[in-house]
Scaffold this motif. Sequence first.
Motif, PDB file in Angstrom:
ATOM      1  N   PRO A 227      -8.676 -30.944 -17.795  1.00  0.00           N
ATOM      2  CA  PRO A 227      -8.945 -32.203 -17.098  1.00  0.00           C
ATOM      3  C   PRO A 227      -7.673 -32.688 -16.426  1.00  0.00           C
ATOM      4  O   PRO A 227      -6.620 -32.054 -16.529  1.00  0.00           O
ATOM      5  N   GLY A 228      -7.716 -33.814 -15.788  1.00  0.00           N
ATOM      6  CA  GLY A 228      -6.527 -34.403 -15.191  1.00  0.00           C
ATOM      7  C   GLY A 228      -6.013 -35.536 -16.064  1.00  0.00           C
ATOM      8  O   GLY A 228      -6.452 -35.693 -17.204  1.00  0.00           O
ATOM      9  N   PRO A 229      -5.098 -36.312 -15.525  1.00  0.00           N
ATOM     10  CA  PRO A 229      -4.601 -36.205 -14.167  1.00  0.00           C
ATOM     11  C   PRO A 229      -3.582 -35.079 -14.002  1.00  0.00           C
ATOM     12  O   PRO A 229      -2.682 -34.925 -14.842  1.00  0.00           O
ATOM     13  N   ALA A 230      -3.755 -34.298 -12.945  1.00  0.00           N
ATOM     14  CA  ALA A 230      -2.772 -33.263 -12.634  1.00  0.00           C
ATOM     15  C   ALA A 230      -1.413 -33.902 -12.362  1.00  0.00           C
ATOM     16  O   ALA A 230      -1.305 -35.082 -12.019  1.00  0.00           O
ATOM     17  N   LEU A 231      -0.382 -33.116 -12.525  1.00  0.00           N
ATOM     18  CA  LEU A 231       0.996 -33.605 -12.397  1.00  0.00           C
ATOM     19  C   LEU A 231       1.524 -33.253 -11.010  1.00  0.00           C
ATOM     20  O   LEU A 231       1.632 -32.077 -10.665  1.00  0.00           O
ATOM     21  N   ILE A 232       1.874 -34.261 -10.235  1.00  0.00           N
ATOM     22  CA  ILE A 232       2.264 -34.018  -8.845  1.00  0.00           C
ATOM     23  C   ILE A 232       3.524 -33.154  -8.757  1.00  0.00           C
ATOM     24  O   ILE A 232       3.678 -32.370  -7.823  1.00  0.00           O
ATOM     25  N   ASP A 233       4.399 -33.244  -9.749  1.00  0.00           N
ATOM     26  CA  ASP A 233       5.608 -32.422  -9.695  1.00  0.00           C
ATOM     27  C   ASP A 233       5.329 -30.951 -10.007  1.00  0.00           C
ATOM     28  O   ASP A 233       6.197 -30.099  -9.828  1.00  0.00           O
ATOM     29  N   ARG A 234       4.117 -30.653 -10.461  1.00  0.00           N
ATOM     30  CA  ARG A 234       3.735 -29.263 -10.670  1.00  0.00           C
ATOM     31  C   ARG A 234       2.711 -28.794  -9.640  1.00  0.00           C
ATOM     32  O   ARG A 234       2.036 -27.781  -9.843  1.00  0.00           O
ATOM     33  N   LEU A 258     -13.348 -45.732  -9.029  1.00  0.00           N
ATOM     34  CA  LEU A 258     -13.422 -45.387  -7.612  1.00  0.00           C
ATOM     35  C   LEU A 258     -12.299 -46.058  -6.831  1.00  0.00           C
ATOM     36  O   LEU A 258     -11.655 -45.431  -5.986  1.00  0.00           O
ATOM     37  N   LYS A 259     -12.039 -47.321  -7.111  1.00  0.00           N
ATOM     38  CA  LYS A 259     -10.950 -48.019  -6.421  1.00  0.00           C
ATOM     39  C   LYS A 259      -9.609 -47.346  -6.691  1.00  0.00           C
ATOM     40  O   LYS A 259      -8.777 -47.180  -5.785  1.00  0.00           O
ATOM     41  N   ASP A 260      -9.395 -46.933  -7.927  1.00  0.00           N
ATOM     42  CA  ASP A 260      -8.138 -46.271  -8.283  1.00  0.00           C
ATOM     43  C   ASP A 260      -7.985 -44.922  -7.592  1.00  0.00           C
ATOM     44  O   ASP A 260      -6.860 -44.430  -7.420  1.00  0.00           O
ATOM     45  N   MET A 261      -9.097 -44.317  -7.173  1.00  0.00           N
ATOM     46  CA  MET A 261      -9.014 -43.002  -6.549  1.00  0.00           C
ATOM     47  C   MET A 261      -8.293 -43.044  -5.205  1.00  0.00           C
ATOM     48  O   MET A 261      -7.736 -42.032  -4.755  1.00  0.00           O
ATOM     49  N   PHE A 262      -8.255 -44.210  -4.544  1.00  0.00           N
ATOM     50  CA  PHE A 262      -7.507 -44.312  -3.292  1.00  0.00           C
ATOM     51  C   PHE A 262      -6.018 -44.088  -3.534  1.00  0.00           C
ATOM     52  O   PHE A 262      -5.330 -43.437  -2.744  1.00  0.00           O
ATOM     53  N   ARG A 263      -5.517 -44.614  -4.651  1.00  0.00           N
ATOM     54  CA  ARG A 263      -4.106 -44.385  -5.017  1.00  0.00           C
ATOM     55  C   ARG A 263      -3.864 -42.915  -5.342  1.00  0.00           C
ATOM     56  O   ARG A 263      -2.858 -42.327  -4.897  1.00  0.00           O
ATOM     57  N   ARG A 264      -4.770 -42.319  -6.100  1.00  0.00           N
ATOM     58  CA  ARG A 264      -4.605 -40.917  -6.474  1.00  0.00           C
ATOM     59  C   ARG A 264      -4.669 -40.002  -5.252  1.00  0.00           C
ATOM     60  O   ARG A 264      -3.885 -39.050  -5.121  1.00  0.00           O
ATOM     61  N   CYS A 265      -5.595 -40.285  -4.359  1.00  0.00           N
ATOM     62  CA  CYS A 265      -5.723 -39.445  -3.166  1.00  0.00           C
ATOM     63  C   CYS A 265      -4.492 -39.568  -2.271  1.00  0.00           C
ATOM     64  O   CYS A 265      -4.064 -38.585  -1.659  1.00  0.00           O
ATOM     65  N   GLU A 266      -3.919 -40.758  -2.176  1.00  0.00           N
ATOM     66  CA  GLU A 266      -2.697 -40.914  -1.395  1.00  0.00           C
ATOM     67  C   GLU A 266      -1.577 -40.038  -1.971  1.00  0.00           C
ATOM     68  O   GLU A 266      -0.820 -39.405  -1.225  1.00  0.00           O
ATOM     69  N   LEU A 267      -1.488 -39.987  -3.296  1.00  0.00           N
ATOM     70  CA  LEU A 267      -0.461 -39.178  -3.948  1.00  0.00           C
ATOM     71  C   LEU A 267      -0.609 -37.696  -3.608  1.00  0.00           C
ATOM     72  O   LEU A 267       0.385 -36.990  -3.448  1.00  0.00           O
ATOM     73  N   TRP A 268      -1.842 -37.220  -3.473  1.00  0.00           N
ATOM     74  CA  TRP A 268      -2.118 -35.791  -3.319  1.00  0.00           C
ATOM     75  C   TRP A 268      -2.516 -35.385  -1.893  1.00  0.00           C
ATOM     76  O   TRP A 268      -2.837 -34.226  -1.650  1.00  0.00           O
TER      77      TRP A 268
END
Length: 436
Positions: A227-234, A258-268
């Motif tokens: 599962p996630g959250p995946a690690l952006i540094d990896r 769903l609202k939090d997914m906008f932050r996650r998508c920006e990161l990735w």
Amino acid sequence: MNKNSFAKVPPMGWNSYDYYDTTVNEEQVKANADYMAAHLRDFGWEYIVVDIQWYAHKAGSMREQFQYIPFSELEIDEYSRLLPDPERFPSSADGKGFGPLAEYVHSLGLKFGIHIMRGIPRMAAQNHMKIKGSDVTADMAANPSSICPWNPDMYGLYNSPAGQAYYDSLLELYASWGVDFIKCDDICNTCNQSPHRENQYNAAHEVEMLANAIKHCGRPIVFSLSPGPALIDRAWHYEKYANMWRITDDFWDEWKYLKDMFRRCELWQTQVSEGCYPDCDMLPLGWIGKGFGKERMTNFTREEQRTMMTLWCLFGSPLMLGAELTKMDDWTLSLLTNRRVLALLPPSCRPRQICLDEEKAVWIACDEKEGTLYIALFNLGNREASVCASLDEIGKEFHGDVDLTDLWDGTSRRSVNQEISAVLPEHGCAVYQVSM
């Protein structure tokens, strides 16, 4: 790993978990496959994935106490490899495994996938069972300190020849069944493992071992990490060895997720490429929750469902439905078969979030192959509101106003004073193709 040759677009399909939890059976899988072939296949939906505990006897029979029954009986072969429970999957009897079910799914023009837990069954280690292709038995390959805190079935594997031999034998078996997709769990982020909290990716070697086994199994198999959250540094490691990886923990039908997914998508957002897909998790649409004892129509409003589909497609996430497809209503089906919105999915359509705050988000995307420009406006607030963006923010030079085609309803209009705006309902969105 030559992963990009068979995952050129984000995988789209159905997964049994959101509706059935651990209890799905062969008849139910076939029924959902029949529906997909008849109503969704022509729009790109193609994977049928049997999720967790397909090997466990009496799975789900103690759901009020356990999601995963401790020390339950598991179906297993002489080489420590789990097999489908023949009571739920009758065609698997006599060593046939998922071969007959995969053949049925393939006969519909679809692809077949399974969920697996990383590692080797604990019962195999405890009983010193064989590993095909190795003189070492399961107890010597298993790492007893590498355990999943929420599922009692497996030990992790040491990074050893015996561990690699085990994974090689697994993929040999899955390839012989005709498996096209593997969702491997307890591997993308292992932060819940108390002995390893300081290293949230301590199973990275098992990702590599599984990728190596897929490479040598003789069959193209999409490799998904949970599962996630995946690690952006990896991110580099996920991209090198997997096709998709979860950027969130389990995603369910609540607005806060769903609202939090906008932050996650920006990161990735810059990590999406052909064969490499950060995964926003399953789409909890339609009827879900029966296996959890809480069967319900999704809690998302229609506006929230449209926002979710727009974001997943713009971002380029894999699309996996969790619904019981045989109960699909016409409106939800229309949501899943809008070709204009689905055209946002290919990785040639590069996404970028240009605005995000508590009340709104704005995304743009440009399809590098088609030269097509898109903009999406999202109302993240709890009341109707106007959301706008100037043409200057898009990053292209326009001489005057532009034509806007609404991807959801196909209507057209012009921007006004070089500004794109829309009055949106609570948690609603608008997405446009932009042209001169």
